[in-house]
Design an enzyme around this catalytic site. Structure first.
Site, PDB file in Angstrom:
ATOM      1  N   TYR A 139       0.976  -1.187   0.503  1.00 14.92           N
ATOM      2  CA  TYR A 139       0.220   0.282  -0.023  1.00 14.92           C
ATOM      3  C   TYR A 139       1.084   1.386   0.050  1.00 14.92           C
ATOM      4  O   TYR A 139       0.073   2.309  -0.413  1.00 14.92           O
ATOM      5  CB  TYR A 139      -0.913  -0.168   1.335  1.00 14.92           C
ATOM      6  CG  TYR A 139      -1.827  -0.519   0.953  1.00 14.92           C
ATOM      7  CD1 TYR A 139      -1.994  -1.959   0.836  1.00 14.92           C
ATOM      8  CD2 TYR A 139      -3.395   0.001   1.622  1.00 14.92           C
ATOM      9  CE1 TYR A 139      -3.104  -2.888   0.588  1.00 14.92           C
ATOM     10  CE2 TYR A 139      -4.284  -0.425   1.187  1.00 14.92           C
ATOM     11  CZ  TYR A 139      -5.093  -1.963   1.377  1.00 14.92           C
ATOM     12  OH  TYR A 139      -5.827  -2.814   0.415  1.00 14.92           O
ATOM     13  N   LYS A 185       3.710 -15.572   1.049  1.00 17.75           N
ATOM     14  CA  LYS A 185       3.216 -15.907   0.118  1.00 17.75           C
ATOM     15  C   LYS A 185       5.126 -16.077  -0.185  1.00 17.75           C
ATOM     16  O   LYS A 185       5.531 -15.602  -0.859  1.00 17.75           O
ATOM     17  CB  LYS A 185       2.956 -14.730  -1.171  1.00 17.75           C
ATOM     18  CG  LYS A 185       2.781 -15.376  -2.543  1.00 17.75           C
ATOM     19  CD  LYS A 185       1.858 -17.452  -2.671  1.00 17.75           C
ATOM     20  CE  LYS A 185       1.165 -17.109  -4.097  1.00 17.75           C
ATOM     21  NZ  LYS A 185       1.220 -19.007  -4.107  1.00 17.75           N
ATOM     22  N   ASP A 217      -2.641 -17.985  -0.566  1.00 14.26           N
ATOM     23  CA  ASP A 217      -4.277 -18.473  -1.199  1.00 14.26           C
ATOM     24  C   ASP A 217      -4.379 -20.118  -0.205  1.00 14.26           C
ATOM     25  O   ASP A 217      -5.938 -19.976  -0.448  1.00 14.26           O
ATOM     26  CB  ASP A 217      -3.138 -19.146  -2.821  1.00 14.26           C
ATOM     27  CG  ASP A 217      -1.944 -19.647  -2.673  1.00 14.26           C
ATOM     28  OD1 ASP A 217      -1.387 -19.954  -0.936  1.00 14.26           O
ATOM     29  OD2 ASP A 217      -1.746 -19.892  -4.073  1.00 14.26           O
ATOM     30  N   ASP A 241      -6.470  -7.630   3.701  1.00 15.12           N
ATOM     31  CA  ASP A 241      -6.614  -6.851   3.328  1.00 15.12           C
ATOM     32  C   ASP A 241      -8.121  -7.597   2.760  1.00 15.12           C
ATOM     33  O   ASP A 241      -9.100  -7.670   3.152  1.00 15.12           O
ATOM     34  CB  ASP A 241      -6.936  -5.054   2.435  1.00 15.12           C
ATOM     35  CG  ASP A 241      -8.276  -4.711   1.828  1.00 15.12           C
ATOM     36  OD1 ASP A 241      -9.168  -4.446   2.039  1.00 15.12           O
ATOM     37  OD2 ASP A 241      -8.359  -5.183   0.599  1.00 15.12           O
ATOM     38  N   ASP A 245     -11.991  -9.387   4.169  1.00 12.13           N
ATOM     39  CA  ASP A 245     -13.064  -9.399   3.567  1.00 12.13           C
ATOM     40  C   ASP A 245     -13.976 -10.337   3.986  1.00 12.13           C
ATOM     41  O   ASP A 245     -15.026 -11.136   4.044  1.00 12.13           O
ATOM     42  CB  ASP A 245     -13.196  -9.053   2.794  1.00 12.13           C
ATOM     43  CG  ASP A 245     -13.666  -7.316   1.881  1.00 12.13           C
ATOM     44  OD1 ASP A 245     -12.952  -6.834   3.236  1.00 12.13           O
ATOM     45  OD2 ASP A 245     -14.342  -6.677   1.449  1.00 12.13           O
TER      46      ASP A 245
END
Ligand code: IPM
Ligand code: MN
Length: 351
Positions: A139, A185, A217, A241, A245
């Site tokens: 970000y 990752k 993932d 983020d 959700d």
């Protein structure tokens, strides 16, 4: 002397749900002064930018920020960095170094049937906490930009940034299920190899906490396959983020979930996970519970008022147990109420 809380209601349903949160806080008769300030689209209309200097000043002189929601179709044509979300939220996080984002995803027993998951997957309750790093990673990494030929962002984490968020996760786990799953990752990204190594290093000081590592993932998949395996999920800015959700939707009631973004020394920003819901704004039918629960988190984390925070949370649970629902969480046999009625019901349970 009274502590001050900056109240940034914002756009869409923000002002409606904020009014209910303040109603509930008032009922507790706390020694707090509330200072309202403009943010988001409302601030763009009035002052020409999403985060005016007066608002930053109001936050700076406060002990915490109670934030509503920002954004709406009216401002969608502005350049992305001037839009309410990016223009207000990201700078607020950065200015106040609110690096620790706590996003609990908890099923409220009376609302279990609102989950999109099969009942047996969430049986016995789902209660996980996402600890998301909020002021670094892709970000904020430099360089970033767009030319005619390419667009680019930089994922970068400094050691102290990973260390401090890992500590928050381990400390949080200590007060809960004593398990941290760190998301990365590391099979592809150097930043994430570094992340994994650093989290492993910090873990040495927390032998009572079980640490595991999971690729992002796989985590996305495990969250819908078997969410109860998680207690605290620790993630960097972007992965946190996305996963938060997903996790919030598992509870089936995004209108219920609060969040906290905390810096050093107890200062923090507290906001519902949901957005400004422009489609229902002004109708008085929004669910104010995430905002009300955000104010409870504010009392707990920034003002050290644990018992008052609990009062609010118990009041919310009682009202749900009695069968009162706003439209978004309505189900058969329940009593439908509007935004203000829900606020009244919760405050009646207090004191
Ligand atoms: C969130 C939001 C923000 C983010 C956006 C609006 C900048 O999605 O708080 O999760 O990506 O952090
Ligand atoms: Mn998000």
């Amino acid at each position: 002397m009274a502590k001050q809380v900056a109240v940034l209601a914002g756009d869409g349903i923000g002002p409606e749900i904020m009014a209910e949160a303040i109603k509930v806080l008032d009922k507790l008769k706390l020694d707090i002064k509330y200072k309202e300030a403009d943010v988001g689209g409302a601030a763009i209309d009035k002052h020409g930018k999403a985060l005016p200097q007066e608002t930053i000043d109001a936050c700076r002189e406060s002990a915490a920020i109670l934030f509503g929601a920002v954004g709406g179709p009216k401002w969608e044509k502005l350049p992305p960095e001037q839009q309410p979300e990016r223009g207000a939220l990201l700078p607020l996080r950065k200015i106040f170094d609110l690096y620790a984002n706590l996003r609990p995803a908890k099923i409220f027993a009376p609302l279990a049937d609102a989950s999109t998951l099969r009942p047996d997957i969430i049986e016995g309750g789902l209660d996980l906490l996402i600890v998301r790093e909020l002021t670094s990673g892709i970000y904020f990494g430099d360089p970033k930009g767009i030319t005619e030929e390419e667009g680019f962002d930089t994922m970068r984490y400094k050691k102290h940034e990973v260390e401090r968020i890992a500590k928050v996760a381990f400390e949080a786990a200590r007060k809960r299920g004593k398990k941290v799953t760190s998301i990365d990752k590391a099979n592809v990204l150097s930043t994430m190899v570094f992340w994994r190594n650093t989290v492993t290093e910090v873990h040495k000081k927390y032998p009572d906490i079980e640490l595991s590592h999971m690729y992002v993932d796989n985590a996305a998949m495990q969250l819908v396959r078997n969410p109860k395996q998680f207690d605290v999920i620790l993630a960097g800015n972007m992965f946190g983020d996305i996963l938060s959700d997903e996790a919030s939707m598992l509870t089936g009631s995004i209108g219920m979930l609060p969040s906290a973004s905390i810096g050093e020394g107890g200062f923090g920003l507290y906001e519902p996970i949901h957005g400004s819901a422009p489609d229902i704004a002004g109708k008085g039918i929004a669910n104010p519970l995430a905002q009300i629960l955000s104010s409870a988190m504010l009392l707990r984390h920034s003002l050290n008022m644990e018992s008052e925070a609990r009062k609010i949370e118990s009041a919310v649970e009682e009202v749900l147990n009695e069968g009162y629902r706003t439209g978004d969480i309505m189900s058969v046999g329940c009593q439908k109420v509007n935004c203000a009625e829900m606020g009244n019901l919760v405050s009646e349970k207090i004191g």
